[in-house]
Design a protein around this motif. Structure first.
Motif, PDB file in Angstrom:
ATOM      1  N   GLU A 220       0.819  -1.205   0.000  1.00  0.00           N
ATOM      2  CA  GLU A 220       0.000   0.000   0.000  1.00  0.00           C
ATOM      3  C   GLU A 220       0.864   1.272   0.000  1.00  0.00           C
ATOM      4  O   GLU A 220       1.973   1.275   0.539  1.00  0.00           O
ATOM      5  CB  GLU A 220      -0.891   0.043   1.256  1.00  0.00           C
ATOM      6  CG  GLU A 220      -1.788  -1.169   1.455  1.00  0.00           C
ATOM      7  CD  GLU A 220      -3.078  -1.069   0.661  1.00  0.00           C
ATOM      8  OE1 GLU A 220      -3.362   0.021   0.127  1.00  0.00           O
ATOM      9  OE2 GLU A 220      -3.788  -2.081   0.588  1.00  0.00           O
ATOM     10  N   ASP A 228      -6.914   5.146   6.358  1.00  0.00           N
ATOM     11  CA  ASP A 228      -7.965   4.130   6.442  1.00  0.00           C
ATOM     12  C   ASP A 228      -7.695   3.205   7.630  1.00  0.00           C
ATOM     13  O   ASP A 228      -7.251   2.069   7.471  1.00  0.00           O
ATOM     14  CB  ASP A 228      -7.996   3.326   5.133  1.00  0.00           C
ATOM     15  CG  ASP A 228      -9.225   2.429   5.023  1.00  0.00           C
ATOM     16  OD1 ASP A 228      -9.959   2.294   6.024  1.00  0.00           O
ATOM     17  OD2 ASP A 228      -9.439   1.864   3.934  1.00  0.00           O
ATOM     18  N   GLU A 230      -9.549   1.498   9.570  1.00  0.00           N
ATOM     19  CA  GLU A 230     -10.269   0.225   9.602  1.00  0.00           C
ATOM     20  C   GLU A 230      -9.539  -0.829   8.766  1.00  0.00           C
ATOM     21  O   GLU A 230      -9.452  -1.990   9.155  1.00  0.00           O
ATOM     22  CB  GLU A 230     -11.697   0.411   9.089  1.00  0.00           C
ATOM     23  CG  GLU A 230     -12.588   1.202  10.038  1.00  0.00           C
ATOM     24  CD  GLU A 230     -14.026   1.236   9.572  1.00  0.00           C
ATOM     25  OE1 GLU A 230     -14.341   0.617   8.530  1.00  0.00           O
ATOM     26  OE2 GLU A 230     -14.844   1.891  10.244  1.00  0.00           O
ATOM     27  N   ARG A 231      -9.021  -0.410   7.631  1.00  0.00           N
ATOM     28  CA  ARG A 231      -8.256  -1.346   6.798  1.00  0.00           C
ATOM     29  C   ARG A 231      -6.953  -1.738   7.496  1.00  0.00           C
ATOM     30  O   ARG A 231      -6.548  -2.904   7.445  1.00  0.00           O
ATOM     31  CB  ARG A 231      -7.970  -0.718   5.436  1.00  0.00           C
ATOM     32  CG  ARG A 231      -7.097  -1.597   4.532  1.00  0.00           C
ATOM     33  CD  ARG A 231      -7.283  -1.263   3.078  1.00  0.00           C
ATOM     34  NE  ARG A 231      -6.275  -1.891   2.239  1.00  0.00           N
ATOM     35  CZ  ARG A 231      -6.243  -3.172   1.933  1.00  0.00           C
ATOM     36  NH1 ARG A 231      -7.151  -3.999   2.430  1.00  0.00           N
ATOM     37  NH2 ARG A 231      -5.298  -3.662   1.153  1.00  0.00           N
ATOM     38  N   HIS A 240      -7.425  -9.658   5.910  1.00  0.00           N
ATOM     39  CA  HIS A 240      -7.260  -8.953   4.647  1.00  0.00           C
ATOM     40  C   HIS A 240      -8.409  -9.181   3.678  1.00  0.00           C
ATOM     41  O   HIS A 240      -8.744  -8.315   2.894  1.00  0.00           O
ATOM     42  CB  HIS A 240      -5.933  -9.315   3.978  1.00  0.00           C
ATOM     43  CG  HIS A 240      -5.708 -10.782   3.799  1.00  0.00           C
ATOM     44  ND1 HIS A 240      -5.435 -11.616   4.850  1.00  0.00           N
ATOM     45  CD2 HIS A 240      -5.736 -11.541   2.694  1.00  0.00           C
ATOM     46  CE1 HIS A 240      -5.273 -12.859   4.385  1.00  0.00           C
ATOM     47  NE2 HIS A 240      -5.469 -12.828   3.090  1.00  0.00           N
ATOM     48  N   ALA A 243     -11.048  -6.800   4.611  1.00  0.00           N
ATOM     49  CA  ALA A 243     -10.653  -5.425   4.381  1.00  0.00           C
ATOM     50  C   ALA A 243     -10.959  -4.985   2.977  1.00  0.00           C
ATOM     51  O   ALA A 243     -11.152  -3.810   2.708  1.00  0.00           O
ATOM     52  CB  ALA A 243      -9.155  -5.240   4.662  1.00  0.00           C
ATOM     53  N   HIS A 244     -11.036  -5.931   2.026  1.00  0.00           N
ATOM     54  CA  HIS A 244     -11.336  -5.587   0.647  1.00  0.00           C
ATOM     55  C   HIS A 244     -12.829  -5.597   0.380  1.00  0.00           C
ATOM     56  O   HIS A 244     -13.280  -5.256  -0.703  1.00  0.00           O
ATOM     57  CB  HIS A 244     -10.648  -6.561  -0.295  1.00  0.00           C
ATOM     58  CG  HIS A 244      -9.162  -6.374  -0.350  1.00  0.00           C
ATOM     59  ND1 HIS A 244      -8.572  -5.289  -0.924  1.00  0.00           N
ATOM     60  CD2 HIS A 244      -8.138  -7.129   0.138  1.00  0.00           C
ATOM     61  CE1 HIS A 244      -7.260  -5.381  -0.828  1.00  0.00           C
ATOM     62  NE2 HIS A 244      -6.980  -6.491  -0.159  1.00  0.00           N
TER      63      HIS A 244
END
Length: 245
Positions: A220, A228, A230-231, A240, A243-244
Motif C-alpha cells: 500500500e 484508512d 479500519e483497513r 485482509h 478489508a477488501h
C-alpha cells in the motif's frame, strides 16, 4: 538508463529445518525510497531479514541489492554492496561509544574518513557525544538505540534495514530517531523499516507491505493506508479478505 532498485526480494521460501516460515515472499525498495514491513510478532518478518542479511539461505527465490544478485553471497559481500542492518540496540557493551563507532567503520580502509565520520555521527547526537568515553553497557535504552543508528552514519549505507527501532522507547526518543532516519534517507540511503508500531511506520515511509503467515498480503501507499484505520486494523489482525469487502 534507469538505475536498479536498492532491494529486490523475489519469491522467497525459507525454512528452519522441516518448518517452513516464508512462502513466496516478495518486496522491493526503490533507490531513495523508505518502505515499511508491517505485521504482528511471529509472521516471519525477522526471518525475512535474516534472508536479506545472508544469515539464512532461502529454499527458493532471490535477493538482489543495488542490482547485484546476492542470494547465495555471505553477509560480508552484502555489507560491501552497501547493506547495513540495525537490529535492536546492538553494540559492544564493554567498548566505549567512540570505540563502537570506530569499529563500525572497519569496512572503509580510509581511517581518516572513519574518524571524521565518527565525529559527524556524535555531532548529530549531543547526548552520545557527552557520553563518548562511557562503555555502551552504561547507556540507557534510548541512548543505545541512538548509538545503533549513529553507527549507520559511519557505515554510510546505501541500503539501511532497521528492525523495531521504536520498541520500548519513550515517544520523545522515538521522534528524534525518526528525524535521524529521515536525514539518512535525505543523505541517499534507501530504507526498509520493520516495525510493529503502525503509526510510527506510516508517518515515516512512502510505501508499506503487510505480512501474515510468511507471505505478503498487502502492498500500500503509506499515506493512503494511514487514512484508512479500519483497513489497517483488518490487515494487522489477518483479516485482509474482509478489508477488501
Amino acid at each position: 538508463m534507469t538505475s536498479s532498485p536498492a532491494l529486490v526480494v523475489d519469491g522467497i521460501h525459507a525454512s528452519y529445518g522441516p518448518l517452513q516460515v516464508l512462502f513466496d515472499s516478495s518486496l522491493r525498495v526503490e533507490r531513495g525510497e523508505m518502505v515499511a514491513l508491517l505485521g504482528p510478532n511471529g509472521v516471519g518478518k525477522s526471518t525475512l531479514l535474516k534472508v536479506i542479511g545472508g544469515l539464512l539461505t532461502p529454499d527458493a527465490g532471490t535477493v538482489s541489492i543495488l542490482g547485484q544478485d546476492l542470494t547465495s553471497a555471505p553477509t560480508r559481500k552484502r555489507v560491501e554492496a552497501g547493506l547495513c542492518q540495525v537490529v535492536g540496540q546492538s553494540s559492544f557493551p564493554s567498548m566505549s561509544v567512540v570505540e563502537n563507532l570506530l569499529m563500525h567503520g572497519y569496512t572503509n580502509s580510509d581511517r581518516k574518513w572513519t574518524k571524521e565520520a565518527t565525529e559527524a555521527a556524535l555531532a548529530v547526537f549531543p547526548r552520545l557525544n557527552a557520553r563518548r568515553n562511557q562503555a555502551a553497557s552504561t547507556l540507557s535504552g534510548g541512548e543505545r538505540q541512538m548509538l545503533a543508528l549513529a553507527k549507520t552514519i559511519v557505515g554510510d549505507p546505501k541500503l539501511l534495514v532497521v528492525d523495531e527501532f521504536s520498541l520500548g522507547l519513550a515517544p520523545v526518543v522515538v521522534g528524534g530517531l525518526m528525524d535521524l532516519v529521515r536525514r539518512l534517507n535525505e543523505r541517499g540511503a534507501s530504507i526498509l523499516l520493520v516495525e510493529q508500531s503502525v503509526n510510527v511506520a506510516l508517518s515515516l515511509v512512502h510505501r508499506a507491505y503487510v505480512m501474515e503467515k510468511g507471505t505478503m498480503i498487502a502492498e500500500e501507499d503509506a499515506a493512503v493506508l494511514a487514512a484508512d484505520p479500519e483497513r489497517v486494523a483488518a490487515l494487522m489482525l489477518g483479516g485482509h479478505a474482509e478489508a477488501h469487502a
